[in-house]
Design an enzyme around this catalytic site. Sequence first.
Site, short mmCIF file in Angstrom:
data_model
loop_
_atom_site.label_atom_id
_atom_site.label_comp_id
_atom_site.label_asym_id
_atom_site.label_seq_id
_atom_site.Cartn_x
_atom_site.Cartn_y
_atom_site.Cartn_z
N ASN A 16 0.86 -1.19 0.00
CA ASN A 16 0.00 0.00 0.00
C ASN A 16 0.89 1.23 0.00
O ASN A 16 2.10 1.13 0.25
CB ASN A 16 -0.96 -0.04 1.20
N ASP A 49 -4.07 -6.64 4.90
CA ASP A 49 -5.13 -7.49 5.45
C ASP A 49 -5.01 -8.93 4.94
O ASP A 49 -5.52 -9.85 5.56
CB ASP A 49 -6.51 -6.92 5.07
N1 CTP Z 1 -4.24 -3.22 11.88
C1 CTP Z 1 -3.46 -4.23 12.43
N2 CTP Z 1 -3.32 -5.41 11.78
C2 CTP Z 1 -3.95 -5.64 10.62
C3 CTP Z 1 -4.75 -4.62 10.04
C4 CTP Z 1 -4.88 -3.41 10.70
O1 CTP Z 1 -2.89 -4.02 13.50
N3 CTP Z 1 -3.76 -6.78 10.00
C5 CTP Z 1 -4.37 -1.95 12.61
C6 CTP Z 1 -3.89 -0.73 11.85
O2 CTP Z 1 -2.52 -0.47 12.12
C7 CTP Z 1 -4.78 0.39 12.40
C8 CTP Z 1 -6.07 -0.33 12.76
O3 CTP Z 1 -5.74 -1.72 12.85
O4 CTP Z 1 -4.23 0.97 13.57
C9 CTP Z 1 -7.18 -0.15 11.78
O5 CTP Z 1 -6.71 -0.47 10.49
P1 CTP Z 1 -7.63 -0.29 9.20
O6 CTP Z 1 -6.86 -0.73 7.99
O7 CTP Z 1 -8.25 1.07 9.20
O8 CTP Z 1 -8.82 -1.25 9.48
P2 CTP Z 1 -9.01 -2.80 9.46
O9 CTP Z 1 -9.14 -3.25 10.89
O10 CTP Z 1 -7.97 -3.47 8.61
O11 CTP Z 1 -10.46 -2.90 8.80
P3 CTP Z 1 -10.96 -2.51 7.30
O12 CTP Z 1 -9.80 -2.72 6.38
O13 CTP Z 1 -12.09 -3.45 7.08
O14 CTP Z 1 -11.42 -1.07 7.35
#
Ligand code: CTP
Length: 400
Positions: free
Chosen positions: A213, A282
Site C-alpha cells: 500500500n 489485510d
Molecule cells: N491493523 C493491524 N493489523 C492488521 C490490520 C490493521 O494491526 N492486519 C491496525 C492498523 O494499524 C490500524 C487499525 O488496525 O491501527 C485499523 O486499520 P484499518 O486498515 O483502518 O482497518 P481494518 O481493521 O484493517 O479494517 P478494514 O480494512 O475493514 O477497514
Amino acid sequence: MLKGRRILIGVSGGIAAYKVCEVVSSLAKAGADVKVIVTDAAGEFVTPLTFATLSRHPAFTDKDFWQANNGRPLHIQLGEWAEVFVIAPLTANTLAKLAGGFADNLLTNTVLASNCPILLAPAMNTDMWEQPAVAGNWREVLTYRRYHAANPGAGMLACDRAGVGRMAEPGEILAHIESLLHTKGDRDLAGKRVLISAGGTREHLDPVRFIGNPSSGKMGIALAQAALHRGATVTLVHSITGELALSGVRTIALTSAEEMRQEMLQCFPDADLTVMAAAVADVKPTDYHSQKLPKRSLPNSLPLTPVADILAELGKLKQPHQKIIGFAAQTGDIVKPALEKLRSKKLDVIVANPIDKIGAGFGSDTNQAILINAAGKQVEIAPCSKLEMAHRLFDFVMEG
Ligand code: CTP
C-alpha cells in the site's frame, strides 16, 4: 506551527555550521522570526553575512556584544525575545561552558540571560565526543530541565572517520524546534515507554512482487519524534523503505505483517503507550515462491490468505497500565467505522483518518482527523503537519 514564532539560533565553531544554514533558511521560509548569534570560531566556517541573508535579520557577533547600542544590553534583549533557543552545532568548548555556567561571549551570556527551552545539537569527532570530560559535560547539562538533546548520529564525519558525532540532520532539528514550540519544553512523557508502528507492510508473492500500500510512514515518524521530544523512550517498529534519520529512537526494520506482528508482540509487554500507525496488509498471497516467477508462470488469479490483526491481538493482551491507540484509515463516513474498530480492538483512542481528503493520509506531509477515546469524547483536528497531529494526539491521550 512556525509562523511568527521567535527562534534564536546560536552557532558555535564546527564544520557542521554549514548544515545550520539549511535550518535557518527553512525556518525563515516557513515564516518564523529567526535571529542568529555567530561565535568568532563559527564565523571562520560560515560568515555572519550568510546567516543574516538567510534569516532576513542581522546576524549577531561578539563585536555587537561589546558595542554600545543605546538600548538594553544585547544578550538581555535576545534572551528575553527568544521562545526557543537552539545551539547548533554545539562544540566541546561551548558544551563545557554551559556545563560550568561560564559566560565569556555573546552566545553564552545570552544562554544565562534567557529562560526559554534550549535545544543542543552537538557535533564533533568521535574521539572528542567520547572523551570522559565531554561525555560528563553532556550528562551534566542534560540534568538541567531547560536543555533538550538533538543527539548526534553515527556516520561519515568530515575528519574521514565513521562514528558517532555527526550533527543531527536539519530535518530532525526543525522537527525538534516545532515540538518545543508546542510543548514549551514540557516533558509529559518522561519515564514512559512508547511503542510505535509505521509504514506499509509488504506481502511478497516472490522476491520481486508483493501486495502493498502507499503508506510512507511519515505519520509514524512524526509520532516517534513527538514522543521522543516529550521525554519518552521510543521504539519504532517499521516497514519504511526510505532513509530514516531518527537519532535517539530504537528502530526495528522489517517487511511483512507477520514480521511486524512478531516484533510488536515482543515489544508490547514493556510499552506504556502503543500507537499502531502502520498500514498493515489485510491479506497475503497464499503461496510464496523463493525464486522469481517467470512472467509465463504467473497465475491468472492469486489465492489470498488473511493475515492476523496485530492491533486486535495487542488489545486482548493489554494490562490496566497500558494504553493502545489505533488509526482508522477511512473513506466516506469516518466516525462510525472508527468507533466500531475502537470497541472491537479494545483501544483507548482511535484516530479517524479521512484518507480521501486532499492533504490527509498516505504519503502526504499533512493530515486531518477526528480523535475519539473510549469514553466517546471526540476532537476534530483541522489539516496540519503530521508532527502537529502527533502532538495533538498525545495531548488528547494525556488529558484522558
Ligand atoms: N491493523 C493491524 N493489523 C492488521 C490490520 C490493521 O494491526 N492486519 C491496525 C492498523 O494499524 C490500524 C487499525 O488496525 O491501527 C485499523 O486499520 P484499518 O486498515 O483502518 O482497518 P481494518 O481493521 O484493517 O479494517 P478494514 O480494512 O475493514 O477497514
